[in-house]
Scaffold this motif. Structure first.
Motif, PDB file in Angstrom:
ATOM      1  N   ILE A 116      73.937  -7.595  30.813  1.00 59.88           N
ATOM      2  CA  ILE A 116      72.737  -7.512  29.912  1.00 59.88           C
ATOM      3  C   ILE A 116      72.856  -8.328  28.569  1.00 59.88           C
ATOM      4  N   HIS A 117      74.119  -7.760  27.873  1.00 62.84           N
ATOM      5  CA  HIS A 117      74.229  -8.460  26.693  1.00 62.84           C
ATOM      6  C   HIS A 117      74.506  -9.915  26.709  1.00 62.84           C
ATOM      7  N   ASN A 137      85.056   0.682  28.554  1.00 63.39           N
ATOM      8  CA  ASN A 137      84.405  -0.106  29.872  1.00 63.39           C
ATOM      9  C   ASN A 137      85.363  -0.635  30.994  1.00 63.39           C
ATOM     10  N   CYS A 166      79.250   0.330  35.893  1.00 61.31           N
ATOM     11  CA  CYS A 166      79.255  -0.516  34.904  1.00 61.31           C
ATOM     12  C   CYS A 166      79.699  -1.823  35.483  1.00 61.31           C
ATOM     13  N   PRO A 167      78.884  -2.600  35.637  1.00 61.68           N
ATOM     14  CA  PRO A 167      79.329  -4.103  36.518  1.00 61.68           C
ATOM     15  C   PRO A 167      80.394  -4.555  35.798  1.00 61.68           C
ATOM     16  N   MET A 168      80.347  -4.370  34.495  1.00 61.62           N
ATOM     17  CA  MET A 168      81.506  -5.179  33.483  1.00 61.62           C
ATOM     18  C   MET A 168      82.769  -4.317  33.960  1.00 61.62           C
ATOM     19  N   VAL A 178      77.382   6.375  32.424  1.00 66.74           N
ATOM     20  CA  VAL A 178      77.805   5.555  33.435  1.00 66.74           C
ATOM     21  C   VAL A 178      79.283   5.808  33.933  1.00 66.74           C
ATOM     22  N   CYS A 218      69.600  -1.548  30.857  1.00 68.39           N
ATOM     23  CA  CYS A 218      70.944  -1.220  31.704  1.00 68.39           C
ATOM     24  C   CYS A 218      70.201  -0.211  32.950  1.00 68.39           C
ATOM     25  N   CYS A 229      79.281  -8.093  30.019  1.00 65.68           N
ATOM     26  CA  CYS A 229      78.353  -7.339  30.404  1.00 65.68           C
ATOM     27  C   CYS A 229      77.106  -8.265  30.719  1.00 65.68           C
ATOM     28  N   TYR A 284      72.165   4.899  25.608  1.00 63.20           N
ATOM     29  CA  TYR A 284      71.336   4.120  26.414  1.00 63.20           C
ATOM     30  C   TYR A 284      70.778   4.817  27.387  1.00 63.20           C
ATOM     31  N   MET A 326      72.201   2.883  33.473  1.00 61.37           N
ATOM     32  CA  MET A 326      72.080   3.957  32.639  1.00 61.37           C
ATOM     33  C   MET A 326      70.850   4.648  32.897  1.00 61.37           C
ATOM     34  N   GLU A 360      79.293  -7.164  22.438  1.00 59.74           N
ATOM     35  CA  GLU A 360      79.012  -7.493  23.925  1.00 59.74           C
ATOM     36  C   GLU A 360      78.258  -8.751  24.010  1.00 59.74           C
TER      37      GLU A 360
END
Ligand code: 13P
Ligand code: SF4
Length: 302
Positions: free
Chosen positions: A173-174, A113, A85-87, A60, A259, A171, A25, A262, A199
């Motif tokens: 984004i996903h 993650n 990584c917010p997740m 990340v 992301c 996540c 990424y 990333m 994800e």
């Protein structure tokens, strides 16, 4: 300008016996300068196997932390410390400890993650590449899977007899992909195969012809006889799929598949940490030792 900085990064890398690892990424310029480009599992293995003294992790925070857990005696540098990584931050060690106190004897499986603190509270770690294989070992057991609810739901569906309790993390984004935009893309490109990362929003995952990790998606398009794909994962993968295939066409499922964390790494920051050796990843010894057990078991079971 770029040529100068690239030459300087290469010189410092050799002088300091460093290796550059980059996730798929990352931006194309970072992927191109890396010694190894890969998914989270491949990069963990590269961190384990390298002879270098210094690992510069272009990814990340949890990825650099994982490299440090695997190779504690090496110096691990993250070019941008705020690349998180917010997740991974949707759960902490206290949350896992509370679950274990409420469910004596239950096991915990963590997605890579996750923070070192969460890994330290877990029995086994997984990535999206090996999760299915590792989950086969835990059928019929009381077990919590953290923090990616979407991958957890996918595992429960795919592995017969698996009944993971799921933590409500995702996540952004996903998970943000929508069914209607997916249908619109399928209508726009009727000959394209839809392939997505697990994800993703489960409703979109159910529509896909293939579901896999970044490495899985890459292998799929390389090996497939088909020549047109709609890809549901972060846009950085396009650099690899275009480089490694010929005569195939790729459409990103959504232009929102970016992301921001990333993309915080750039050549200037990479050069800076190699030059100054700042941004070293440190993990408290007890946390590191306990997190190592979950990761070592993952590497053994992969
Ligand atoms: P993989 O590299 O394991 O496919 O994971 C994707 C991801 O979410 C990285 O943050
Ligand atoms: Fe985290 Fe999603 Fe970015 Fe991967 S793509 S680092 S899971 S926010």
């Amino acid at each position: 300008m770029n040529k100068n900085i690239i030459d300087e990064i290469k010189r410092l890398k050799t002088e300091k016996n460093a290796v550059i690892l980059a996730h798929y990424y990352q931006t194309p310029e970072i992927q191109d300068i890396a010694d190894y480009t890969g998914d989270s599992l491949a990069l963990s293995i590269a961190a384990r196997d390298t002879d270098a003294d210094i690992i510069v992790f272009c990814g990340v925070h949890f990825m650099a932390e994982t490299a440090k857990i695997i190779s504690p005696h090496k110096m691990v540098l993250l070019p941008e410390l705020t690349a998180g990584c917010p997740m991974a931050d949707m759960i902490d060690g206290d949350d896992v400890r509370s679950y274990k106190a409420a469910n004596p004897g239950a096991k915990v499986m963590c997605y890579v993650n996750s923070t070192a603190d969460v890994k330290a509270e877990s029995d086994v770690c997984v990535t999206s590449t090996n999760a299915m294989k590792i989950a086969e070992n835990y059928k019929g057991q009381k077990m919590l899977y953290v923090p990616d609810q979407n991958l957890g739901e996918y595992l429960n569906e795919q592995v017969e007899g698996l009944e993971l309790d799921l933590w409500p993390g995702h996540c952004c984004i996903h998970n943000n992909l929508k069914v209607d935009e997916t249908v619109a893309m399928q209508e726009k490109y009727p000959n394209a195969k839809l392939i997505v990362h697990p994800e993703c929003n489960p409703k979109v995952v159910k529509m896909a012809e293939y579901v896999g990790s970044t490495k899985g998606l890459l292998n799929y398009v390389i090996e497939s006889d088909h020549d047109e794909f709609i890809i549901g994962t972060e846009e950085g993968i396009l650099h690899q799929v275009n480089n490694l295939t010929e005569g195939k066409t790729f459409h990103l499922l959504s232009e929102r598949l970016v992301c921001r964390n990333m993309k915080k790494t750039n050549l200037e920051k990479l050069h800076y940490v190699l030059d100054t050796l700042e941004n070293q990843i440190e993990i408290e010894q007890d946390t590191l030792t306990r997190a190592q057990k979950a990761i070592n078991l993952m590497l053994e079971l992969s």
